[in-house]
Motif scaffolding. Structure first.
Motif, mmCIF file in Angstrom:
data_model
loop_
_atom_site.group_PDB
_atom_site.id
_atom_site.type_symbol
_atom_site.label_atom_id
_atom_site.label_comp_id
_atom_site.label_asym_id
_atom_site.label_seq_id
_atom_site.Cartn_x
_atom_site.Cartn_y
_atom_site.Cartn_z
ATOM 1 N N PRO A 197 0.828 -1.202 0.000
ATOM 2 C CA PRO A 197 0.000 0.000 0.000
ATOM 3 C C PRO A 197 0.868 1.260 0.000
ATOM 4 C CG PRO A 197 -0.713 -1.542 1.698
ATOM 5 C CD PRO A 197 0.581 -2.060 1.141
ATOM 6 N N ASP A 198 0.426 2.253 -0.748
ATOM 7 C CA ASP A 198 1.120 3.537 -0.801
ATOM 8 C C ASP A 198 0.742 4.315 0.454
ATOM 9 O OD1 ASP A 198 2.019 6.122 -1.274
ATOM 10 O OD2 ASP A 198 1.435 6.114 -3.381
ATOM 11 N N PRO A 199 1.716 4.651 1.306
ATOM 12 C CA PRO A 199 1.374 5.368 2.543
ATOM 13 C C PRO A 199 0.806 6.765 2.295
ATOM 14 C CG PRO A 199 3.759 5.194 2.295
ATOM 15 C CD PRO A 199 3.143 4.388 1.190
ATOM 16 N N LEU A 200 1.072 7.338 1.121
ATOM 17 C CA LEU A 200 0.569 8.679 0.812
ATOM 18 C C LEU A 200 -0.794 8.657 0.141
ATOM 19 C CD1 LEU A 200 3.891 10.258 -0.515
ATOM 20 C CD2 LEU A 200 2.929 10.375 1.796
ATOM 21 N N ASP A 201 -1.176 7.515 -0.417
ATOM 22 C CA ASP A 201 -2.451 7.402 -1.121
ATOM 23 C C ASP A 201 -2.931 5.962 -0.986
ATOM 24 O OD1 ASP A 201 -4.611 7.338 -2.830
ATOM 25 O OD2 ASP A 201 -3.538 8.113 -4.579
ATOM 26 N N LYS A 202 -3.838 5.745 -0.063
ATOM 27 C CA LYS A 202 -4.296 4.386 0.246
ATOM 28 C C LYS A 202 -4.987 3.712 -0.940
ATOM 29 C CE LYS A 202 -2.863 4.521 4.436
ATOM 30 N NZ LYS A 202 -1.602 3.964 4.732
ATOM 31 N N ARG A 203 -5.375 4.479 -1.961
ATOM 32 C CA ARG A 203 -5.997 3.888 -3.145
ATOM 33 C C ARG A 203 -4.955 3.294 -4.084
ATOM 34 N NH1 ARG A 203 -8.530 9.070 -5.383
ATOM 35 N NH2 ARG A 203 -6.511 9.704 -4.612
ATOM 36 N N SER A 204 -3.713 3.650 -3.903
ATOM 37 C CA SER A 204 -2.633 3.202 -4.795
ATOM 38 C C SER A 204 -1.755 2.173 -4.110
ATOM 39 C CB SER A 204 -1.760 4.387 -5.209
ATOM 40 O OG SER A 204 -2.473 5.276 -6.011
ATOM 41 N N ALA A 205 -0.997 1.489 -4.924
ATOM 42 C CA ALA A 205 -0.010 0.526 -4.427
ATOM 43 C C ALA A 205 1.353 0.899 -4.987
ATOM 44 C CB ALA A 205 -0.390 -0.888 -4.843
ATOM 45 N N LEU A 206 2.377 0.525 -4.263
ATOM 46 C CA LEU A 206 3.752 0.715 -4.718
ATOM 47 C C LEU A 206 4.313 -0.632 -5.138
ATOM 48 C CD1 LEU A 206 5.043 3.170 -1.974
ATOM 49 C CD2 LEU A 206 4.372 3.713 -4.318
ATOM 50 N N LEU A 207 5.089 -0.623 -6.191
ATOM 51 C CA LEU A 207 5.703 -1.824 -6.742
ATOM 52 C C LEU A 207 7.200 -1.793 -6.465
ATOM 53 C CD1 LEU A 207 3.859 -1.522 -10.138
ATOM 54 C CD2 LEU A 207 3.392 -3.261 -8.398
ATOM 55 N N ALA A 208 7.711 -2.886 -5.945
ATOM 56 C CA ALA A 208 9.149 -2.991 -5.671
ATOM 57 C C ALA A 208 9.571 -4.447 -5.838
ATOM 58 C CB ALA A 208 9.446 -2.517 -4.247
ATOM 59 N N PRO A 209 10.826 -4.670 -6.194
ATOM 60 C CA PRO A 209 11.293 -6.056 -6.334
ATOM 61 C C PRO A 209 11.343 -6.746 -4.972
ATOM 62 C CG PRO A 209 13.099 -4.523 -6.690
ATOM 63 C CD PRO A 209 11.865 -3.709 -6.503
ATOM 64 N N THR A 210 11.046 -8.015 -4.977
ATOM 65 C CA THR A 210 11.175 -8.833 -3.776
ATOM 66 C C THR A 210 12.618 -9.326 -3.682
ATOM 67 O OG1 THR A 210 10.671 -10.856 -4.982
ATOM 68 C CG2 THR A 210 8.785 -9.634 -4.049
ATOM 69 N N PRO A 211 12.996 -9.933 -2.560
ATOM 70 C CA PRO A 211 14.336 -10.539 -2.509
ATOM 71 C C PRO A 211 14.552 -11.538 -3.652
ATOM 72 C CG PRO A 211 13.453 -10.365 -0.299
ATOM 73 C CD PRO A 211 12.340 -9.965 -1.238
ATOM 74 N N ARG A 212 13.513 -12.312 -3.989
ATOM 75 C CA ARG A 212 13.634 -13.253 -5.112
ATOM 76 C C ARG A 212 13.835 -12.503 -6.432
ATOM 77 N NH1 ARG A 212 9.288 -17.066 -7.801
ATOM 78 N NH2 ARG A 212 10.715 -18.296 -9.047
ATOM 79 N N GLY A 213 13.140 -11.370 -6.604
ATOM 80 C CA GLY A 213 13.318 -10.558 -7.803
ATOM 81 C C GLY A 213 14.725 -10.000 -7.897
ATOM 82 N N LEU A 214 15.259 -9.545 -6.767
ATOM 83 C CA LEU A 214 16.632 -9.020 -6.750
ATOM 84 C C LEU A 214 17.642 -10.119 -7.062
ATOM 85 C CD1 LEU A 214 16.366 -6.654 -3.651
ATOM 86 C CD2 LEU A 214 16.446 -5.992 -6.078
ATOM 87 N N GLU A 215 17.408 -11.320 -6.523
ATOM 88 C CA GLU A 215 18.293 -12.460 -6.824
ATOM 89 C C GLU A 215 18.237 -12.809 -8.312
ATOM 90 O OE1 GLU A 215 17.058 -15.656 -4.261
ATOM 91 O OE2 GLU A 215 17.502 -14.486 -2.453
ATOM 92 N N THR A 216 17.044 -12.749 -8.894
ATOM 93 C CA THR A 216 16.890 -13.040 -10.321
ATOM 94 C C THR A 216 17.658 -12.026 -11.157
ATOM 95 O OG1 THR A 216 14.741 -14.077 -9.955
ATOM 96 C CG2 THR A 216 15.208 -13.280 -12.192
#
Length: 194
Positions: free
Chosen positions: A86-105
């Motif tokens: 969840p985006d802390p500045l806008d609860k209607r939005s989401a933030l996308l970030a790599p997971t540890p598995r994504g970073l390993e990939t």
């Protein structure tokens, strides 16, 4: 001889495109069947570099429409390579970030591709390695985001889609009657490739 406007001659553009395209395909193959499609790999790397990002921000950075980015992200989310929070500045939005598995990939793909380039560069002479290293800043200049498409100079060897035409009707603005309209009437450049 340089092309009108100061760019590379058409033949050099074709050679550069073919060399980059072939080398890229070989780097993709170096990762075996574990590599991601280009759009997914780019989105994953962009979230690593600039994230966390909202969906619209990621789509804008990738230069695609939001619905296209949704389709690109679906497998990354399903495979646990990118996470939504969840985006802390806008609860209607989401933030996308790599997971540890994504970073390993990302790290694995980069290591495997770098290993291929290291093996290939080991075949070069010391002088060739020096010249290639000196050319890197020039190649990096080509990475800058392109200008938006505009009208094409009728005398230019580059068409609106960025293809270099080396002669024939398409280079003169007409369609090659030997080619069906489905391919845009563009003759293939020598050597094929991307």
């Amino acid at each position: 001889m340089t092309a009108p406007g100061g760019g590379l001659p058409a033949e050099a553009v074709v050679r550069l495109r073919l060399a980059i395209g072939r080398l890229h395909r070989q780097m993709v193959r170096a990762c075996g069947d574990q590599d991601l499609p280009a759009a997914q790999l780019s989105a994953l790397a962009r979230t690593e570099q600039h994230g966390p990002l909202r969906l619209g921000e990621l789509a804008a950075r990738e230069g695609v429409a939001v619905p296209s980015m949704v389709r690109t992200l679906a497998p990354l989310l399903a495979d646990g390579l990118i996470a939504k929070t969840p985006d802390p500045l806008d609860k209607r939005s989401a933030l996308l970030a790599p997971t540890p598995r994504g970073l390993e990939t990302l790290d694995r793909i980069r290591r495997e591709r770098s290993a291929l380039l290291a093996r290939r560069s080991a075949r070069l002479t010391p002088d060739q390695c020096r010249r290639l290293e000196e050319a890197l800043p020039l190649l990096e200049l080509l990475l800058d985001e392109p200008d938006p498409p505009g009208p094409v100079d009728p005398g230019s060897p580059v068409d609106q889609d960025g293809r270099v035409e080396l002669g024939g009707p398409a280079a003169r603005g007409g369609r090659d009657p030997r080619r069906p309209p489905s391919d845009g009437g563009h003759p293939r450049t020598p050597g094929g490739g991307a």
